[in-house]
Design a protein around this motif. Sequence first.
Motif, PDB file in Angstrom:
ATOM      1  N   ARG A  20      24.739  -2.706 -12.845  1.00  0.00           N
ATOM      2  CA  ARG A  20      23.480  -3.205 -12.320  1.00  0.00           C
ATOM      3  C   ARG A  20      22.520  -3.461 -13.104  1.00  0.00           C
ATOM      4  O   ARG A  20      21.804  -4.512 -13.285  1.00  0.00           O
ATOM      5  N   LYS A  21      22.535  -2.696 -14.260  1.00  0.00           N
ATOM      6  CA  LYS A  21      21.439  -2.396 -15.224  1.00  0.00           C
ATOM      7  C   LYS A  21      21.821  -3.661 -16.021  1.00  0.00           C
ATOM      8  O   LYS A  21      20.787  -4.544 -16.795  1.00  0.00           O
ATOM      9  N   LEU A  22      23.041  -4.167 -16.376  1.00  0.00           N
ATOM     10  CA  LEU A  22      23.648  -5.097 -17.169  1.00  0.00           C
ATOM     11  C   LEU A  22      23.336  -6.704 -16.700  1.00  0.00           C
ATOM     12  O   LEU A  22      22.788  -7.288 -17.184  1.00  0.00           O
ATOM     13  N   LYS A  23      23.427  -6.489 -15.323  1.00  0.00           N
ATOM     14  CA  LYS A  23      23.112  -7.998 -14.630  1.00  0.00           C
ATOM     15  C   LYS A  23      21.563  -8.055 -14.654  1.00  0.00           C
ATOM     16  O   LYS A  23      21.014  -9.163 -14.905  1.00  0.00           O
ATOM     17  N   GLU A  24      20.749  -6.939 -14.495  1.00  0.00           N
ATOM     18  CA  GLU A  24      19.180  -7.104 -14.826  1.00  0.00           C
ATOM     19  C   GLU A  24      18.952  -7.724 -16.338  1.00  0.00           C
ATOM     20  O   GLU A  24      18.348  -8.624 -16.202  1.00  0.00           O
ATOM     21  N   ILE A  25      19.521  -7.157 -17.208  1.00  0.00           N
ATOM     22  CA  ILE A  25      19.292  -7.837 -18.467  1.00  0.00           C
ATOM     23  C   ILE A  25      19.796  -9.041 -18.644  1.00  0.00           C
ATOM     24  O   ILE A  25      18.830 -10.105 -19.129  1.00  0.00           O
ATOM     25  N   PHE A  26      20.913  -9.374 -18.007  1.00  0.00           N
ATOM     26  CA  PHE A  26      21.510 -10.747 -18.108  1.00  0.00           C
ATOM     27  C   PHE A  26      20.457 -11.564 -17.517  1.00  0.00           C
ATOM     28  O   PHE A  26      20.185 -12.853 -18.030  1.00  0.00           O
ATOM     29  N   ASP A  27      19.996 -11.266 -16.243  1.00  0.00           N
ATOM     30  CA  ASP A  27      19.170 -12.368 -15.590  1.00  0.00           C
ATOM     31  C   ASP A  27      17.891 -12.549 -16.293  1.00  0.00           C
ATOM     32  O   ASP A  27      17.410 -13.668 -16.326  1.00  0.00           O
ATOM     33  N   TYR A  28      17.577 -11.342 -16.866  1.00  0.00           N
ATOM     34  CA  TYR A  28      16.273 -11.554 -17.935  1.00  0.00           C
ATOM     35  C   TYR A  28      16.245 -12.696 -19.001  1.00  0.00           C
ATOM     36  O   TYR A  28      15.609 -13.716 -18.855  1.00  0.00           O
ATOM     37  N   TYR A  29      17.247 -12.685 -19.724  1.00  0.00           N
ATOM     38  CA  TYR A  29      17.617 -13.570 -20.707  1.00  0.00           C
ATOM     39  C   TYR A  29      18.043 -14.814 -20.320  1.00  0.00           C
ATOM     40  O   TYR A  29      17.601 -16.044 -20.880  1.00  0.00           O
ATOM     41  N   ALA A  30      18.831 -14.675 -19.018  1.00  0.00           N
ATOM     42  CA  ALA A  30      19.347 -16.147 -18.665  1.00  0.00           C
ATOM     43  C   ALA A  30      17.975 -17.091 -18.010  1.00  0.00           C
ATOM     44  O   ALA A  30      17.975 -18.247 -18.106  1.00  0.00           O
ATOM     45  N   GLY A  31      17.122 -16.275 -17.770  1.00  0.00           N
ATOM     46  CA  GLY A  31      15.674 -16.827 -17.127  1.00  0.00           C
ATOM     47  C   GLY A  31      14.774 -17.378 -18.190  1.00  0.00           C
ATOM     48  O   GLY A  31      13.902 -17.897 -17.887  1.00  0.00           O
ATOM     49  N   LEU A  32      14.870 -16.784 -19.407  1.00  0.00           N
ATOM     50  CA  LEU A  32      13.824 -17.212 -20.290  1.00  0.00           C
ATOM     51  C   LEU A  32      13.912 -18.345 -20.774  1.00  0.00           C
ATOM     52  O   LEU A  32      15.158 -19.034 -21.122  1.00  0.00           O
ATOM     53  N   PRO A  33      12.770 -19.365 -20.609  1.00  0.00           N
ATOM     54  CA  PRO A  33      12.805 -20.781 -20.677  1.00  0.00           C
ATOM     55  C   PRO A  33      12.927 -21.125 -22.310  1.00  0.00           C
ATOM     56  O   PRO A  33      13.360 -22.026 -22.494  1.00  0.00           O
ATOM     57  N   THR A  34      12.401 -20.351 -23.045  1.00  0.00           N
ATOM     58  CA  THR A  34      12.347 -20.639 -24.468  1.00  0.00           C
ATOM     59  C   THR A  34      13.522 -20.467 -25.186  1.00  0.00           C
ATOM     60  O   THR A  34      13.646 -21.085 -26.547  1.00  0.00           O
ATOM     61  N   THR A  35      14.371 -19.674 -25.096  1.00  0.00           N
ATOM     62  CA  THR A  35      15.399 -19.418 -25.699  1.00  0.00           C
ATOM     63  C   THR A  35      16.467 -20.293 -25.781  1.00  0.00           C
ATOM     64  O   THR A  35      16.848 -21.001 -24.989  1.00  0.00           O
ATOM     65  N   ASP A  36      17.173 -20.396 -27.171  1.00  0.00           N
ATOM     66  CA  ASP A  36      18.178 -21.397 -27.558  1.00  0.00           C
ATOM     67  C   ASP A  36      19.447 -21.095 -26.884  1.00  0.00           C
ATOM     68  O   ASP A  36      20.256 -21.820 -26.689  1.00  0.00           O
ATOM     69  N   SER A  37      19.526 -19.588 -26.624  1.00  0.00           N
ATOM     70  CA  SER A  37      20.928 -19.314 -26.176  1.00  0.00           C
ATOM     71  C   SER A  37      20.943 -19.351 -24.790  1.00  0.00           C
ATOM     72  O   SER A  37      19.928 -19.212 -24.160  1.00  0.00           O
ATOM     73  N   ARG A  38      22.072 -20.066 -24.273  1.00  0.00           N
ATOM     74  CA  ARG A  38      21.990 -20.196 -22.988  1.00  0.00           C
ATOM     75  C   ARG A  38      22.965 -19.489 -22.222  1.00  0.00           C
ATOM     76  O   ARG A  38      24.176 -19.767 -22.397  1.00  0.00           O
ATOM     77  N   LEU A  39      22.380 -18.427 -21.354  1.00  0.00           N
ATOM     78  CA  LEU A  39      23.415 -17.404 -21.116  1.00  0.00           C
ATOM     79  C   LEU A  39      23.685 -17.940 -19.665  1.00  0.00           C
ATOM     80  O   LEU A  39      23.004 -17.830 -18.729  1.00  0.00           O
ATOM     81  N   THR A  40      25.146 -18.113 -19.494  1.00  0.00           N
ATOM     82  CA  THR A  40      25.521 -18.375 -18.390  1.00  0.00           C
ATOM     83  C   THR A  40      26.594 -17.357 -18.035  1.00  0.00           C
ATOM     84  O   THR A  40      27.172 -17.357 -16.630  1.00  0.00           O
TER      85      THR A  40
END
Length: 222
Positions: free
Chosen positions: A168-188
Amino acid sequence: MNKDAYQSIKLELDSKQVALVAVSKTKPVSDILELYDLGHRDFGENYVQEMVEKATQLPNDIRWHFIGHLQSNKVKIIAPFVQLIHGVDSLKLLKDLNKEGEKVGRVIDCLLQVYIAREETKFGLDEQELSEVIRLYDAMVIPNVKITGLMGMASFSNDMNLIRKEFRKLKEIFDYYAGLPTTDSRLTTLSMGMSSDYKVAIEEGSNMVRIGNLLFGERTAK
Ligand SMILES: *Cc1c(COP(=O)(O)O)cnc(C)c1O
């Protein structure tokens, strides 16, 4: 190779749109071919030499996932063909991958490994390090390597509540970075879950599981 197990797991995962990496480490190429003949293409290995040896003997439309701990000096061996590297845990490795990716004219996809378990022995970045690696990656121009998601392993434990909490913790972290509009990394991609805990991982939001034992039977060595 357990055909029935494969077919029922595959059905279950397809219905939830979760990708399956069949972890074939220590298993012979004949086992991989049996699964290949059922239409499976994604296989995971955790030793470079073993993955290369198998790749040279098997059809070249297999998608090879490297799930082990990758050392910089081995990057060039797998750069020409690897599909996805699951366990990247340093900026240096990203740079090395970029360099070799450039040489062979490929963009190499990777997942950053996040440390979520209690054991000291597991690899991965803590939250602070993860944030730093993503920040620096975004600030650099390294177009031949792409961060496409995160990977994590839960504690080796029978305590399903603990495992669930870690996922659950990892999913939270994932959602945070996946949702960042500025990042070059496209986390899917969120790679979490193995034979013993993949059901919990999926309930907690995994979209890629790495399964060995349930498909190929228990490993005796390594
Ligand atoms: C071996 C391994 C797996 C598969 O484990 P099983 O228990 O056989 O399903 C998954 N992920 C990683 C990183 C592994 O090393």
